[in-house]
Design a protein around this motif. Sequence first.
Motif, PDB file in Angstrom:
ATOM      1  N   ASP A   1     -12.502  -5.387  -4.687  1.00  0.00           N
ATOM      2  CA  ASP A   1     -11.379  -4.814  -5.425  1.00  0.00           C
ATOM      3  C   ASP A   1     -10.069  -5.088  -4.678  1.00  0.00           C
ATOM      4  O   ASP A   1      -9.975  -4.829  -3.472  1.00  0.00           O
ATOM      5  CB  ASP A   1     -11.611  -3.295  -5.545  1.00  0.00           C
ATOM      6  N   GLU A   2      -9.073  -5.619  -5.403  1.00  0.00           N
ATOM      7  CA  GLU A   2      -7.867  -6.081  -4.701  1.00  0.00           C
ATOM      8  C   GLU A   2      -7.117  -4.943  -4.003  1.00  0.00           C
ATOM      9  O   GLU A   2      -6.518  -5.156  -2.957  1.00  0.00           O
ATOM     10  CB  GLU A   2      -6.949  -6.856  -5.649  1.00  0.00           C
ATOM     11  N   ARG A   3      -7.174  -3.732  -4.582  1.00  0.00           N
ATOM     12  CA  ARG A   3      -6.492  -2.614  -3.914  1.00  0.00           C
ATOM     13  C   ARG A   3      -7.226  -2.237  -2.626  1.00  0.00           C
ATOM     14  O   ARG A   3      -6.606  -1.980  -1.598  1.00  0.00           O
ATOM     15  CB  ARG A   3      -6.415  -1.412  -4.861  1.00  0.00           C
ATOM     16  N   ASN A   4      -8.561  -2.220  -2.682  1.00  0.00           N
ATOM     17  CA  ASN A   4      -9.334  -1.900  -1.477  1.00  0.00           C
ATOM     18  C   ASN A   4      -9.084  -2.932  -0.376  1.00  0.00           C
ATOM     19  O   ASN A   4      -8.933  -2.578   0.796  1.00  0.00           O
ATOM     20  CB  ASN A   4     -10.838  -1.863  -1.789  1.00  0.00           C
TER      21      ASN A   4
ATOM     22  N   ARG B   1      -3.833  -3.659   5.225  1.00  0.00           N
ATOM     23  CA  ARG B   1      -2.668  -2.894   5.688  1.00  0.00           C
ATOM     24  C   ARG B   1      -3.056  -2.005   6.872  1.00  0.00           C
ATOM     25  O   ARG B   1      -2.304  -1.886   7.845  1.00  0.00           O
ATOM     26  CB  ARG B   1      -2.172  -2.024   4.526  1.00  0.00           C
TER      27      ARG B   1
ATOM     28  N   LYS C   1     -23.555  -4.882  -8.892  1.00  0.00           N
ATOM     29  CA  LYS C   1     -22.272  -5.326  -9.441  1.00  0.00           C
ATOM     30  C   LYS C   1     -21.171  -4.347  -9.049  1.00  0.00           C
ATOM     31  O   LYS C   1     -20.069  -4.740  -8.655  1.00  0.00           O
ATOM     32  CB  LYS C   1     -22.375  -5.426 -10.968  1.00  0.00           C
TER      33      LYS C   1
ATOM     34  N   ILE D   1     -17.873  -5.077  -6.867  1.00  0.00           N
ATOM     35  CA  ILE D   1     -16.517  -4.784  -7.369  1.00  0.00           C
ATOM     36  C   ILE D   1     -15.756  -3.940  -6.345  1.00  0.00           C
ATOM     37  O   ILE D   1     -14.604  -4.221  -6.032  1.00  0.00           O
ATOM     38  CB  ILE D   1     -16.592  -4.067  -8.743  1.00  0.00           C
ATOM     39  N   GLU D   2     -16.426  -2.918  -5.803  1.00  0.00           N
ATOM     40  CA  GLU D   2     -15.766  -2.059  -4.800  1.00  0.00           C
ATOM     41  C   GLU D   2     -15.352  -2.864  -3.569  1.00  0.00           C
ATOM     42  O   GLU D   2     -14.286  -2.662  -3.017  1.00  0.00           O
ATOM     43  CB  GLU D   2     -16.705  -0.921  -4.374  1.00  0.00           C
TER      44      GLU D   2
ATOM     45  N   ALA E   1      -6.387  -4.807  -0.090  1.00  0.00           N
ATOM     46  CA  ALA E   1      -5.007  -4.622   0.387  1.00  0.00           C
ATOM     47  C   ALA E   1      -4.924  -3.433   1.350  1.00  0.00           C
ATOM     48  O   ALA E   1      -4.244  -3.500   2.380  1.00  0.00           O
ATOM     49  CB  ALA E   1      -4.073  -4.418  -0.796  1.00  0.00           C
TER      50      ALA E   1
END
Lengths: 76, 141
Positions: free
Chosen positions: B77-80, B86, B69, B73-74, B82
């Motif tokens: 993860d939306e920041r990862n 980028r 799990k 998640i990692e 993004a």
Amino acid sequence: MESKLSKKEVPVLKNRLEELRKQRGIRQEELAEALEVSRQTIGSLENGRYNPSILLAFKISRYFGLPIEEIFLYEE
Amino acid sequence: MKSSYKEILFVVAGLALAAAGLAMLRLMPQAWGGPLPYLCLGVGTGAFGWGGGELLKQRALKGEPELQKRIDIEANDERNVALANRAKARAYDCMLYVFGALMLSFVLMDVELTAILLLVGAYLLVVGISVYYYVRYDKEM
């Protein structure tokens, strides 16, 4: 009209995430697990380095039981 | 449990391909000259490595739903995501300059026309793919 922000500047919302989390005595890891994001994301959100997606903002708002605008503060 | 047929297939096919490459080099070097044995060895070991790695990962995660799990998640993860997007976008911008410089260097070095045309074709293909996805995402969003 030319924007005041330069190309490289990304506007970042202020938020009360850290304050609300500490009020409830939750650790970053616990909040991250509940929201299904990484702990680094919570850290970046609290430091104002990262703007959440609207979906994550809604998740956060539901988690704390507060409207989005009481957590994320948009200042012009 | 997650099916591992694909990984097993990669391991077996990779081993077979690497063995074939080795056999071509050792047993019939005259008949199989050129790049084919090395290509078989390279692709075979690559496929074996990927398949073996995935099988080992699945075995290590077996009976560890919490760890699985956390890994999911990692990865999602939306920041990862993004950050990765980028970084890819920046790398693409750099690649266009690098390709351009390489094309110019090839021309100045009097490299064979076929090689230059292939490079120009690859450059235009990449730019074309970028335009295609821009238009497609424009319709979707």
